[in-house]
Write a protein that holds these residues in place. Structure first.
Motif, PDB file in Angstrom:
ATOM      1  N   UNK A   1     -35.262   3.228  28.046  1.00  0.00           N
ATOM      2  CA  UNK A   1     -36.543   3.509  27.397  1.00  0.00           C
ATOM      3  C   UNK A   1     -36.820   2.533  26.260  1.00  0.00           C
ATOM      4  N   UNK A   2     -35.802   2.226  25.458  1.00  0.00           N
ATOM      5  CA  UNK A   2     -36.060   1.371  24.303  1.00  0.00           C
ATOM      6  C   UNK A   2     -36.140  -0.107  24.682  1.00  0.00           C
ATOM      7  N   UNK A   3     -35.451  -0.507  25.762  1.00  0.00           N
ATOM      8  CA  UNK A   3     -35.499  -1.919  26.136  1.00  0.00           C
ATOM      9  C   UNK A   3     -36.891  -2.341  26.611  1.00  0.00           C
ATOM     10  N   UNK A   4     -37.716  -1.384  26.998  1.00  0.00           N
ATOM     11  CA  UNK A   4     -39.069  -1.713  27.446  1.00  0.00           C
ATOM     12  C   UNK A   4     -39.858  -2.439  26.371  1.00  0.00           C
ATOM     13  N   UNK A   5     -39.418  -2.334  25.100  1.00  0.00           N
ATOM     14  CA  UNK A   5     -40.115  -3.045  24.029  1.00  0.00           C
ATOM     15  C   UNK A   5     -40.074  -4.550  24.254  1.00  0.00           C
ATOM     16  N   UNK A   6     -39.018  -5.051  24.916  1.00  0.00           N
ATOM     17  CA  UNK A   6     -38.839  -6.499  25.076  1.00  0.00           C
ATOM     18  C   UNK A   6     -39.968  -7.120  25.894  1.00  0.00           C
ATOM     19  N   UNK A   7     -40.227  -6.581  27.084  1.00  0.00           N
ATOM     20  CA  UNK A   7     -41.295  -7.144  27.910  1.00  0.00           C
ATOM     21  C   UNK A   7     -42.660  -6.859  27.297  1.00  0.00           C
ATOM     22  N   UNK A   8     -42.793  -5.743  26.599  1.00  0.00           N
ATOM     23  CA  UNK A   8     -44.048  -5.444  25.917  1.00  0.00           C
ATOM     24  C   UNK A   8     -44.378  -6.524  24.895  1.00  0.00           C
ATOM     25  N   UNK A   9     -43.376  -6.950  24.133  1.00  0.00           N
ATOM     26  CA  UNK A   9     -43.584  -8.014  23.155  1.00  0.00           C
ATOM     27  C   UNK A   9     -43.955  -9.318  23.856  1.00  0.00           C
ATOM     28  N   UNK A  10     -43.244  -9.641  24.925  1.00  0.00           N
ATOM     29  CA  UNK A  10     -43.516 -10.883  25.652  1.00  0.00           C
ATOM     30  C   UNK A  10     -44.959 -10.918  26.151  1.00  0.00           C
ATOM     31  N   UNK A  11     -45.415  -9.827  26.741  1.00  0.00           N
ATOM     32  CA  UNK A  11     -46.751  -9.789  27.336  1.00  0.00           C
ATOM     33  C   UNK A  11     -47.840  -9.827  26.273  1.00  0.00           C
ATOM     34  N   UNK A  12     -47.679  -9.034  25.237  1.00  0.00           N
ATOM     35  CA  UNK A  12     -48.746  -8.942  24.243  1.00  0.00           C
ATOM     36  C   UNK A  12     -48.722 -10.094  23.240  1.00  0.00           C
ATOM     37  N   UNK A  13     -47.539 -10.581  22.895  1.00  0.00           N
ATOM     38  CA  UNK A  13     -47.456 -11.686  21.940  1.00  0.00           C
ATOM     39  C   UNK A  13     -47.748 -13.018  22.621  1.00  0.00           C
ATOM     40  N   UNK A  14     -47.354 -13.125  23.901  1.00  0.00           N
ATOM     41  CA  UNK A  14     -47.527 -14.372  24.631  1.00  0.00           C
ATOM     42  C   UNK A  14     -46.321 -15.275  24.473  1.00  0.00           C
ATOM     43  N   UNK A  15     -45.690 -15.640  25.582  1.00  0.00           N
ATOM     44  CA  UNK A  15     -44.542 -16.554  25.593  1.00  0.00           C
ATOM     45  C   UNK A  15     -44.215 -16.846  27.050  1.00  0.00           C
ATOM     46  N   UNK A  16     -43.217 -17.683  27.281  1.00  0.00           N
ATOM     47  CA  UNK A  16     -42.931 -18.144  28.636  1.00  0.00           C
ATOM     48  C   UNK A  16     -41.611 -17.551  29.128  1.00  0.00           C
ATOM     49  N   UNK A  17     -41.679 -16.490  29.918  1.00  0.00           N
ATOM     50  CA  UNK A  17     -40.479 -15.809  30.396  1.00  0.00           C
ATOM     51  C   UNK A  17     -40.163 -16.227  31.827  1.00  0.00           C
ATOM     52  N   UNK A  18     -38.946 -16.689  32.050  1.00  0.00           N
ATOM     53  CA  UNK A  18     -38.530 -17.189  33.360  1.00  0.00           C
ATOM     54  C   UNK A  18     -38.767 -16.181  34.478  1.00  0.00           C
ATOM     55  N   UNK A  19     -38.402 -14.928  34.257  1.00  0.00           N
ATOM     56  CA  UNK A  19     -38.497 -13.949  35.339  1.00  0.00           C
ATOM     57  C   UNK A  19     -39.932 -13.725  35.791  1.00  0.00           C
ATOM     58  N   UNK A  20     -40.908 -13.892  34.899  1.00  0.00           N
ATOM     59  CA  UNK A  20     -42.300 -13.785  35.311  1.00  0.00           C
ATOM     60  C   UNK A  20     -42.743 -14.960  36.166  1.00  0.00           C
ATOM     61  N   UNK A  21     -42.217 -16.159  35.856  1.00  0.00           N
ATOM     62  CA  UNK A  21     -42.595 -17.331  36.649  1.00  0.00           C
ATOM     63  C   UNK A  21     -42.115 -17.224  38.087  1.00  0.00           C
TER      64      UNK A  21
END
Length: 272
Positions: free
Chosen positions: A63-83
């Motif tokens: 439940x708490x780790x979900x914050x990681x992808x939330x930050x990536x999506x809303x803040x904007x950055x380049x995550x390998x797994x999304x590519x």
């Protein structure tokens, strides 16, 4: 039904490939930021999970780790797994070539690693937090298990992980509601962490922190490479085949004509 979403991601993929050629350092910085953001999720996950009862430890950590992808999506950055998902869309839509796809994957992975290692070094300098103090037993036990797992298991766990991660990104991009995005990101990430699947970027941080700390003898650099190799391949398969190719075929396959069009500026979905 899915053409608009595929076209959005194809355009994003083409833009990423072009950005690397025009501004490689800027792209690398964005990738390093994503590696650190995922690392923050690791820190929170182990901090709150290290002293929990085994009966619900995995649920809380997921439940708490979900914050990681939330930050990536809303803040904007380049995550390998999304590519792993949207670069195949760009190739299939003819927006970029295979070379561009591989270049994005390689540079993004390296950038994520830089960010993850940098965050690990900073946390180590700060005393290691719960991960290297009262929670170190749980932390090192998890790292040991990750490094010792067989190659086939790591590949499958990586595949299942990124199937879910890319599903979160895919669903979030199909709505303009920020509140809806939060829920759509949460559930797939919660599912992959609570189920014990493997995320290559999250592992970069935990391996880096473990290796630069006083660690058990069976935590080794070779073990980290073993895990990262097969988890990375699994992540690519999960995102590229089960999301990218899957929705491409569902929309009509290779013969489907591209009706790619850039979404209006006010409607562009935030993505990693």
């Amino acid at each position: 039904m899915y053409a608009d979403s595929i076209d959005k991601f194809a355009k994003i993929g083409a833009h990423k490939a072009l950005t690397i050629v025009r501004s490689p350092f800027a792209f690398l910085v964005g990738a390093a930021m994503a590696g650190a953001y995922i690392g923050f999720g690791d820190i929170l996950m182990f901090s709150v999970g290290s002293h929990l009862n085994q009966a619900y430890m995995h649920l809380i950590m997921g439940a708490v780790f979900a914050c990681a992808l939330t930050i990536v999506v809303f803040a904007g950055s380049e995550l390998f797994t999304g590519t792993a998902m949207y670069m195949p869309f760009a190739v299939l839509r003819g927006e970029t070539g295979v070379g561009g796809m591989v270049l994005v994957w390689a540079v993004c992975w390296i950038g994520n690693l830089i960010g993850a290692v940098a965050l690990a070094a900073i946390l180590h300098a700060a005393g290691g937090g719960v991960l290297l103090t009262d929670g170190s037993e749980v932390f090192f036990k998890v790292v040991e298990a990750k490094m010792a797992a067989p190659a086939g298991q790591l590949f499958a766990r990586g595949l299942l992980c990124n199937w879910l991660v890319c599903l979160a990104i895919w669903m979030a991009a199909r709505t303009n509601s920020d509140a809806a995005k939060l829920g759509l990101i949460f559930w797939p990430v919660f599912a992959f962490v609570a189920s014990g699947f493997e995320h290559s970027v999250a592992n970069m941080f935990v391996f880096a922190l473990a290796l630069i700390s006083e660690h058990p003898a069976n935590i080794t650099f070779a073990g980290a490479v073993h895990n990262e190799l097969f988890v990375t391949l699994g992540n690519l398969a999960g995102g590229g085949i089960f999301l990218g190719l899957g929705y491409w075929l569902q929309e009509g396959g290779i013969g489907h004509p591209s009706n790619a069009r850039m979404p209006a500026a006010g409607n562009r979905a935030r993505t990693n």
